[in-house]
Enzyme design. Structure first.
Site, PDB file in Angstrom:
ATOM      1  CG  ASP A   1      28.143  -5.809  33.661  1.00  0.00           C
ATOM      2  OD1 ASP A   1      28.462  -4.679  33.264  1.00  0.00           O
ATOM      3  OD2 ASP A   1      27.673  -6.696  32.926  1.00  0.00           O
TER       4      ASP A   1
HETATM    5  N1  LIG Z   1      28.584 -15.937  36.096  1.00  0.00           N
HETATM    6  C1  LIG Z   1      27.324 -16.220  35.815  1.00  0.00           C
HETATM    7  O1  LIG Z   1      26.796 -17.224  36.229  1.00  0.00           O
HETATM    8  C2  LIG Z   1      26.527 -15.292  34.965  1.00  0.00           C
HETATM    9  C3  LIG Z   1      25.309 -15.736  34.498  1.00  0.00           C
HETATM   10  C4  LIG Z   1      24.524 -14.871  33.731  1.00  0.00           C
HETATM   11  C5  LIG Z   1      24.965 -13.611  33.443  1.00  0.00           C
HETATM   12  N2  LIG Z   1      26.162 -13.187  33.908  1.00  0.00           N
HETATM   13  C6  LIG Z   1      26.555 -11.813  33.702  1.00  0.00           C
HETATM   14  O2  LIG Z   1      27.858 -11.704  33.262  1.00  0.00           O
HETATM   15  C7  LIG Z   1      28.423 -10.515  33.808  1.00  0.00           C
HETATM   16  C8  LIG Z   1      29.676 -10.893  34.506  1.00  0.00           C
HETATM   17  O3  LIG Z   1      30.323  -9.717  34.958  1.00  0.00           O
HETATM   18  P1  LIG Z   1      31.862  -9.550  34.775  1.00  0.00           P
HETATM   19  O4  LIG Z   1      32.189  -8.315  35.499  1.00  0.00           O
HETATM   20  O5  LIG Z   1      32.580 -10.806  35.132  1.00  0.00           O
HETATM   21  O6  LIG Z   1      32.051  -9.430  33.214  1.00  0.00           O
HETATM   22  P2  LIG Z   1      31.517  -8.283  32.225  1.00  0.00           P
HETATM   23  O7  LIG Z   1      30.665  -7.310  32.904  1.00  0.00           O
HETATM   24  O8  LIG Z   1      30.988  -9.005  31.053  1.00  0.00           O
HETATM   25  O9  LIG Z   1      32.817  -7.507  31.857  1.00  0.00           O
HETATM   26  C9  LIG Z   1      33.903  -8.195  31.315  1.00  0.00           C
HETATM   27  C10 LIG Z   1      34.968  -7.157  30.990  1.00  0.00           C
HETATM   28  O10 LIG Z   1      36.130  -7.840  30.644  1.00  0.00           O
HETATM   29  C11 LIG Z   1      36.778  -7.090  29.598  1.00  0.00           C
HETATM   30  N3  LIG Z   1      37.513  -8.048  28.777  1.00  0.00           N
HETATM   31  C12 LIG Z   1      37.025  -8.883  27.854  1.00  0.00           C
HETATM   32  N4  LIG Z   1      37.997  -9.594  27.304  1.00  0.00           N
HETATM   33  C13 LIG Z   1      39.152  -9.181  27.877  1.00  0.00           C
HETATM   34  C14 LIG Z   1      40.519  -9.516  27.698  1.00  0.00           C
HETATM   35  N5  LIG Z   1      40.896 -10.472  26.838  1.00  0.00           N
HETATM   36  N6  LIG Z   1      41.436  -8.881  28.460  1.00  0.00           N
HETATM   37  C15 LIG Z   1      41.044  -7.943  29.349  1.00  0.00           C
HETATM   38  N7  LIG Z   1      39.784  -7.578  29.518  1.00  0.00           N
HETATM   39  C16 LIG Z   1      38.830  -8.200  28.799  1.00  0.00           C
HETATM   40  C17 LIG Z   1      35.682  -6.399  28.851  1.00  0.00           C
HETATM   41  O11 LIG Z   1      36.099  -5.095  28.514  1.00  0.00           O
HETATM   42  P3  LIG Z   1      36.876  -4.858  27.132  1.00  0.00           P
HETATM   43  O12 LIG Z   1      35.964  -5.368  26.084  1.00  0.00           O
HETATM   44  O13 LIG Z   1      37.105  -3.384  27.148  1.00  0.00           O
HETATM   45  O14 LIG Z   1      38.131  -5.619  27.267  1.00  0.00           O
HETATM   46  C18 LIG Z   1      34.546  -6.303  29.843  1.00  0.00           C
HETATM   47  O15 LIG Z   1      34.343  -5.002  30.316  1.00  0.00           O
HETATM   48  C19 LIG Z   1      27.433  -9.905  34.749  1.00  0.00           C
HETATM   49  O16 LIG Z   1      26.716  -8.864  34.148  1.00  0.00           O
HETATM   50  C20 LIG Z   1      26.513 -11.057  35.001  1.00  0.00           C
HETATM   51  O17 LIG Z   1      25.198 -10.662  35.312  1.00  0.00           O
HETATM   52  C21 LIG Z   1      26.959 -14.017  34.656  1.00  0.00           C
END
Ligand SMILES: NC(=O)c1ccc[n+]([C@@H]2O[C@H](COP(=O)([O-])OP(=O)(O)OC[C@H]3O[C@@H](n4cnc5c(N)ncnc54)[C@H](OP(=O)(O)O)[C@@H]3O)[C@@H](O)[C@H]2O)c1
Ligand SMILES: NC(=O)c1ccc[n+]([C@@H]2O[C@H](COP(=O)([O-])OP(=O)(O)OC[C@H]3O[C@@H](n4cnc5c(N)ncnc54)[C@H](OP(=O)(O)O)[C@@H]3O)[C@@H](O)[C@H]2O)c1
Lengths: 473, 110, 110, 473
Positions: free
Chosen positions: D397
């Site tokens: 994301d």
């Molecule tokens: N950090 C915060 O404080 C916080 C708080 C609230 C919400 N969030 C939300 O969390 C999200 C964070 O974004 P992000 O880009 O870090 O994560 P993300 O959008 O959740 O994407 C994580 C990606 O990692 C891949 N993945 C998962 N396990 C894996 C593995 N073992 N090896 C390789 N790839 C793997 C997944 O694809 P596959 O399944 O295809 O592997 C997924 O597409 C945002 O939408 C944000 O709004 C974050």
């Protein structure tokens, strides 16, 4: 209790508004909101106090109104002084503030004493009263003297006044004041107590004078900042006496502001607090006689204007001389004309250029130069080697390379604006006289430096005239 | 003189530690707030805090308004009101006057 | 239960406005301090403030140590001490554990 | 009074130390001092309280010591969890904190009630007690549930649980709790008061569950931050009950910290508080079916390693996937090998990458990557067009360009890292599944993008192996 219930919430809101007032000062965009919220806070504080006093059966309202009116009548013209006089106006205001605190403290003491109110004169209260009166009266005379030095009033000596054993005498007087204070804490209702109190007040008044006398006129900005802190602390002491949290908070805000500003100034001058207060700086400067042999190169405004018109980047370094000459409006003309020719113009602002912190910013803002073009020292220094011209207008110490290189110089270690790193330097000043620190400036002897002798206002005006003509041609 | 217990806070149960607490917290706030003030604005800042220190007017009013007290105590209070008011009026006015001058590049007052 | 007037502060002359003052000032400090925290450290910050919130242990001790009170009140207090202590210990330890890991380029712990 | 004189100064110092603790967290250089000063503050607070209690004739010391010991015994292992489990540990700690506040409030109420102490149960105190218990117990169950969701405990639903009129039911329950509270304030000594109090506690416990149920597992970080604020506020309420300024200050510090962190997260996700708490986000996401027709290009680690070895600037964008795969140590290897080849490597850190604020920083710090190379989103985005390779490791994301362009996307307006502006993009993930927001990512379909499918740890390990071999060859 009902009055309390009425007044305390008002005080709480006033406190919050005072805090917001300072926070809004962090950005020029919101700073005027800061003033508005300060005014609102003060209005609430006064209204709340009047309401509380009325609920408690106060009196003398006509007189109080009169005092307000008189104060406003004097305060209004004080706000209309020219901007160059802002330092002395600030000092004068501190004097008023210190006086108010001292008078309130004296009034309270005499009132309690007259009533033999032993409960009210508890040790803690008396300590607070003593602190209030000491700081208040000391601030009063000290600030008056500082204002006089800044205004360059004739019969007030500009140079530091020193005499043998000066610091010793001061400490002895201070010790005497403390001893009187201690006696009052122990025996607040003794028959001699009013005399002791009077003695304390007198010593405080004297102490204010003695503290400021040995400090040179040019160190006054640092000193008025410290006096600002004292005025705040005397308000805190008053808050302790009256058990009033609004006074404590507002006083503490004021105290920390004064403290931080003076620390910033000391750092920018690479000096210690102690050195400013007791060092009698600028008193024993002697210029190395040999340097007089070095020669200045002069140039004419005509050729300077030509060089500047062809530059890509001109950095203007303003200093105290621009303030004295009131040259900021002419500088604005120059700025406009250069901009019109596609020259990039920036102002390099040294934190202690001029005679109070932020002095240059206010003057240039007065001339409506956008503040985005006022660049702080640390940010502009990296760009100085790319500057085609550094135009030094009435600045001296803040561009003295000796601060970087000459370990024996009194300003060694003070951070400076690297005007000497520009390709060409033009320096405007009236004479070969040194600046505030009383030392020669190697910048003027460099090969790349050309002097434009004369009053800043007329020289800059001439530069602008030349550029303007060239424009039409 | 407990005619104004509200504003004067009654010395009977003076809360020394509470006052110290407030002093300490306010000092922290002051230090943190001032450190964030843009250098651009240090001159107006000095005149603003100058006006704020005129909060001493609160104490001056309390002293002035006392009933059944010697005239000279009232006089001291009134003089203090006068002093503080000059500070309030000139401090806020000149601060605003200076701040009005600060303009961003694209014109337009503030 | 005024066995611990010191810590409990005696309800008789509870200083409501003083407490509100302190609350307001502390909130300002909190907001200003947290805004300055580097984003780098937001995770340790969460566990640090978590540990700080375990200051509830002060209240827990006061409730536990009461003399001449029903046993279940003491028990509630002791349970609260237990809860807070886990927080204190784990919060500070894990924060420090995380912070130890942050290194500047040129090596050297911290 | 003597106990007061002993305890209060200790509390004052403890408060100052807590404040310094937060201030020192502003910089990694001083952060560990912050922990030390927090520990010192807590020690002083506990020592002072014990001394005060002893001076007042307290008892049960053996039990108290036992409770301390037990708490420490449980707390110690809780501090040893792997860093990926930090979010749920934090949530669990909030649960403990809320529980403590609730228990203390309950104990106090029952104590005063048992003594029919009408003076102690003044309206103000009862209001504070009600707030303390409400916030405390609500935080307890809410945090437990949040911890469960984060730990992905099997029988706790990850997806938001919704049912008709949900918000209405919640508000009705909340209203009932407030009504009970009001009744208690008016009649604290009524015969039914303990029942009302029990009802209030039960409703609070239920309310915590109901509040968190409709929030998806991925919103938990924001939620635990809000719960952190609640825990702080319950400590403040306790401070009001006990008239203890240390509790009020420390609680307020905690409350504002929770508030600010959740505001930061909401902003970085371009969502409102209200939306997080009541929006049941992620519940009704449907993927546009047509997009499935687009094709990914795959590549091998071999060729990716070759491209990276020849790059000048490689920007690594880590995300939640790196955390899940525990790939940070392999990433460190990759970083070292690239550096050794003279490649400039930076990490682009999105504020909400991963599952808690600062998540990526801690993981990379664990792998001993110097924090100077961790660059915040706003600072790196300007450099992205100069990056030869953007290596996206398990982020989704936070690099989705739809946030910039597609007004219909649920993440529209969320600031992102401009990985798509790099010359070449490599993206490591296990499958074609979307990220947390449940939407497709146009980045993967770009001409310049190559997928490296597989677990982050093994793919990065493979990249490193290739680079290492190339090195030796
Ligand atoms: N950090 C915060 O404080 C916080 C708080 C609230 C919400 N969030 C939300 O969390 C999200 C964070 O974004 P992000 O880009 O870090 O994560 P993300 O959008 O959740 O994407 C994580 C990606 O990692 C891949 N993945 C998962 N396990 C894996 C593995 N073992 N090896 C390789 N790839 C793997 C997944 O694809 P596959 O399944 O295809 O592997 C997924 O597409 C945002 O939408 C944000 O709004 C974050
Ligand atoms: N800003 C603060 O807060 C603050 C506080 C405390 C101390 N100070 C001290 O004040 C000094 C400020 O440095 P600065 O470089 O701004 O000033 P400076 O070192 O005092 O130099 C001012 C120069 O302006 C020239 N000048 C005076 N009137 C002029 C006029 N009408 N037209 C043209 N030139 C004129 C003077 O030379 P001529 O006489 O030859 O014309 C002098 O060399 C520093 O030493 C600093 O430490 C500042």
């Amino acid at each position: 209790m009902s009055a309390e219930a009425l007044v305390q919430p008002l005080y709480l809101v006033a406190t919050a508004l005072f805090i917001m007032s300072l926070r809004w000062m962090s950005d020029p965009e919101t700073a005027r909101k800061g003033v508005a919220s300060g005014v609102a806070a003060m209005t609430l504080a006064v209204a709340g106090t009047l309401a509380g006093v009325a609920a408690g059966g106060g009196t003398h309202y006509v007189w109080i109104l009169g005092a307000f009116a008189l104060g406003a009548a004097v305060g209004y013209p004080l706000a209309q002084v020219p901007l160059t006089a802002v330092p002395q106006r600030t000092a004068l205001s501190h004097a008023f503030g210190g006086m108010a605190a001292g008078l309130v403290g004296t009034g309270k003491f005499l009132l309690y004493y007259g009533r033999s109110d032993a409960a009210a004169l508890s040790p803690f209260i008396v300590v607070a009263l003593v602190a209030e009166v000491l700081l208040g009266f000391l601030t009063f005379t000290g600030s008056l003297l500082a204002a006089g030095k800044l205004q360059e009033v004739k019969w007030i000596p500009q140079r530091p006044v020193t005499y043998p054993l000066q610091n010793l005498v001061n400490f002895a007087l201070f010790g005497a004041a403390l001893a009187l204070g201690a006696a009052l804490v122990l025996h607040p209702l003794a028959p001699w107590a009013p005399w002791a109190f009077g003695g304390l007040a007198t010593l405080s008044l004297a102490f204010g004078v003695l503290l400021i006398l040995p400090i040179g006129g040019a160190d006054m900005p640092t000193v008025i900042s410290i006096l600002n802190a004292y005025a705040g602390l005397s308000a805190v002491a008053m808050g302790f006496v009256l058990n009033n949290k609004l006074l404590i908070t507002a006083g503490a805000l004021d105290g920390s502001s004064g403290l931080i500003l003076s620390v910033i100034m000391c750092k920018a001058m690479n000096r210690s607090f102690f050195n400013v207060l007791f060092g009698a700086f600028g008193q024993a400067q002697q210029t190395a006689a040999g340097d007089a042999a070095q020669v200045y190169k002069e140039d004419t405004p005509e050729s300077a204007a030509q060089i500047m018109a062809q530059a890509d980047l001109v950095v203007i370094v303003p200093g105290y001389g621009m303030a004295v000459a009131q040259a900021q409006h002419k500088v604005r003309e120059l700025y406009d004309l250069l901009k019109k020719r596609g020259v990039n113009v920036k102002f390099a602002i040294h934190p202690v250029a001029g005679r109070m912190p932020g002095h240059m910013n206010v003057l240039l803002a007065e001339a409506e130069i956008p503040y985005d073009d006022l660049v702080e020292m640390d940010d502009i220094n990296g760009d100085m080697p790319h500057a085609d011209v550094a135009l030094v207008i009435g600045a001296n110490d803040v561009v003295n390379p000796a601060a970087r290189t000459d370990k024996t110089s009194p300003i060694y270690g003070m951070p400076i604006i690297d005007a000497d790193r520009a390709r060409t330097v033009y320096a405007i000043k009236r004479s070969k006289a040194p600046g505030f620190a009383g030392i020669d400036n190697g910048l003027y002897f460099l090969d790349k430096t050309f002097m434009l002798f004369g009053d800043a206002k007329s020289v800059v005006g001439e530069l602008a005239r030349q550029l303007g003509e060239g424009n039409q041609a | 003189m407990h005619l104004a217990p509200a504003a004067a806070g009654g010395h009977g149960n003076l809360d020394l530690m509470g006052a110290l607490f407030v002093f300490m917290l306010a000092t922290f706030i002051g230090l943190m707030a001032i450190q964030r003030v843009s250098r651009l604005l240090h001159t107006p800042l000095m005149s603003l805090t100058n006006a704020i220190s005129a909060i001493a007017v609160v104490g001056a009013i309390i002293v002035s308004a006392g009933k059944d007290q010697p005239g000279f105590v009232t006089a001291l209070g009134l003089a203090a009101i006068f002093c503080s008011t000059t500070n309030i009026v000139s401090g806020f006015l000149i601060t605003d006057r200076m701040l009005k001058m600060f303009r961003k590049r694209d014109g337009g007052a503030k």
